[in-house]
Design an enzyme around this catalytic site. Structure first.
Site, PDB file in Angstrom:
ATOM      1  N   ASP A 123      -5.930  -5.444   5.634  1.00  0.00           N
ATOM      2  CA  ASP A 123      -7.086  -4.955   4.880  1.00  0.00           C
ATOM      3  C   ASP A 123      -8.059  -6.121   4.661  1.00  0.00           C
ATOM      4  OD1 ASP A 123      -8.740  -3.387   3.387  1.00  0.00           O
ATOM      5  OD2 ASP A 123      -7.487  -3.349   1.610  1.00  0.00           O
ATOM      6  N   TYR A 138       0.805  -1.222   0.000  1.00  0.00           N
ATOM      7  CA  TYR A 138       0.000   0.000   0.000  1.00  0.00           C
ATOM      8  C   TYR A 138       0.838   1.271   0.000  1.00  0.00           C
ATOM      9  CZ  TYR A 138      -4.295  -2.529   0.760  1.00  0.00           C
ATOM     10  OH  TYR A 138      -5.371  -3.339   0.608  1.00  0.00           O
ATOM     11  N   ASP A 173      -2.759 -17.515   5.236  1.00  0.00           N
ATOM     12  CA  ASP A 173      -3.743 -18.417   4.609  1.00  0.00           C
ATOM     13  C   ASP A 173      -4.361 -19.336   5.651  1.00  0.00           C
ATOM     14  OD1 ASP A 173      -1.143 -19.345   4.785  1.00  0.00           O
ATOM     15  OD2 ASP A 173      -1.231 -20.583   2.991  1.00  0.00           O
ATOM     16  N   LYS A 224       3.367 -14.131   6.050  1.00  0.00           N
ATOM     17  CA  LYS A 224       3.571 -15.321   5.209  1.00  0.00           C
ATOM     18  C   LYS A 224       5.057 -15.463   4.876  1.00  0.00           C
ATOM     19  CE  LYS A 224       1.446 -17.795   1.401  1.00  0.00           C
ATOM     20  NZ  LYS A 224       1.172 -19.039   2.126  1.00  0.00           N
TER      21      LYS A 224
END
Ligand code: NAD
Length: 355
Positions: free
Chosen positions: A245, A124, A221, A187
């Site tokens: 987000d 972002y 995930d 991740k």
């Protein structure tokens, strides 16, 4: 006055929601001097900018603001006022408590999560290069065959500084609000360098709170699956911007959606409280939409101001009105066309009556 707060009514349904919220907060008895500052569509027409300096100056002076939603025109037009506010005031933490209240229709009941999202970096940060631009070509060269020649490129910066301050914010929030655990989400099995740095920094911060707040980690995930299967196992979740987000909307969905989800954007010494939903333009001026999300943002604001007893009283009144299910807006009725649904003002009045 005990506190001075900047009130930005916003546009669309914002002003109606802001009025309802101001009314219930005043009814708690906490003395607040409201400094009303308009921003958004109408201000753009009058002042040539949707976010005049006077608004920023007021927030900087008062340190605390509550705002209604503000429309961002699609395609052309001005850039998001919400994003501009976060940038101008360095509101680095996005706080999204997601708590289920009895009476809100949702697939889950036992949910009381807090999502803490880093607001300033990650994908972002807006460092993007178009395909075939000189910068993109340079990066393709640096990548030594790992990026196709014709790729557009986004850069994902994750710094030790920003990771430390967001994870520390999550731990402080947990400690100050009687929460038991902070879970870091990223991740690093794939993004070993950037997300690796995020987790390493998070572990260092966790050491500072050892014996006070528990710490664990999940890959994003797997976290998504955990959250839709066993949300009751989690407490405060902290993560970089993009995962934040996505997961904050997932968690809002777990508790019944937009109408009931409060939020805040917080910096070192400034906090801006707002509902997560938008300006719902089609309902403007109809006294129809649900004031709960902005009122619960007001509850967060009262806690931030140290007015915990008033915050608890207001939250309990909101919970009681929702649980009764009588004086609630159309979106909280089992059938959206239910003629017994009340308007924004009437729901706020019912909350005041409960207090
Ligand atoms: P939205 O949140 O305004 O509306 C999505 C849906 O939810 C609509 O059906 C709407 O009627 C409903 N809804 C929203 N709030 C509700 C409430 N309090 N009670 C009952 N129903 C409610 O999202 P959108 O339509 O994507 O966006 C509209 C405008 O708001 C856009 O210009 C967008 O950029 C802006 N926006 C602003 C903020 C903000 O100010 N923080 C956040 C999101 C979107």
């Amino acid at each position: 006055m005990a506190h001075t707060v900047t009130l930005i009514p916003g546009d669309g349904v914002g002003p109606e929601l802001a009025e309802a919220t101001r009314g219930v907060i005043d009814a708690t008895g906490v003395k607040i001097g409201w400094e009303v500052q308009d921003a958004g569509l109408a201000v753009m027409e009058k002042e040539g900018t949707p976010l005049p300096d006077r608004v920023l100056d007021s927030i900087r002076r008062n340190k605390v603001a509550i705002k209604g939603p503000i429309t961002t025109p699609r395609g052309g037009g001005f850039r998001s006022v919400n994003v501009a506010l976060r940038k101008a005031l360095d509101l680095y933490a996005c706080l999204r408590p997601c708590k289920h209240y009895t009476g809100v229709r949702s697939r889950f009941e036992d949910v009381d999560l807090v999502v803490v999202r880093e607001n300033t970096e990650d994908l972002y940060a807006g460092v993007e290069f178009e395909e075939n631009s000189p910068e993109a070509r340079e990066i393709v060269k640096l990548a030594g065959g790992r990026i196709r020649d014709d790729a557009a490129i986004s850069i994902k910066p994750i710094s030790a500084f920003a990771s430390d301050r967001i994870v520390d914010f999550a731990f402080r929030y947990a400690k100050d609000n009687g929460r038991r655990k902070v879970t870091a989400v990223a991740k690093d099995n794939i993004m070993k360098v950037t997300d690796g740095l995020f987790y390493r920094t998070a572990r260092d911060v966790a050491k500072r709170y050892e014996g006070q707040v528990e710490y664990d980690e999940w890959l994003v995930d797997a976290m998504c699956m955990q959250l839709v299967q066993k949300p009751e196992l989690y407490d405060v979740l902290v993560m970089p911007n993009l995962y934040g987000d996505i997961l904050s909307d997932l968690c809002a969905g777990l508790i019944g959606g937009l109408g009931v989800a409060p939020g805040a954007n917080i910096g070192t010494d400034i906090a801006v409280f707002e509902a997560i939903h938008g300006s719902a333009p089609k309902y403007t001026g109809l006294n129809k939409v649900n004031p709960t999300a902005l009122i619960l943002s007001g509850v967060l604001m009262l806690r931030h101001l140290g007015e915990r007893e008033a915050a608890d009283r207001l939250e309990n009144a909101v919970a009681a009105v929702i649980a009764e299910g009588k004086d609630v807006t159309y979106d909280m009725k089992p059938n959206r066309n239910d003629p017994t649904a009340v308007g924004t003002k009437e729901m706020a009045a019912a909350i005041i009556a409960k207090m």
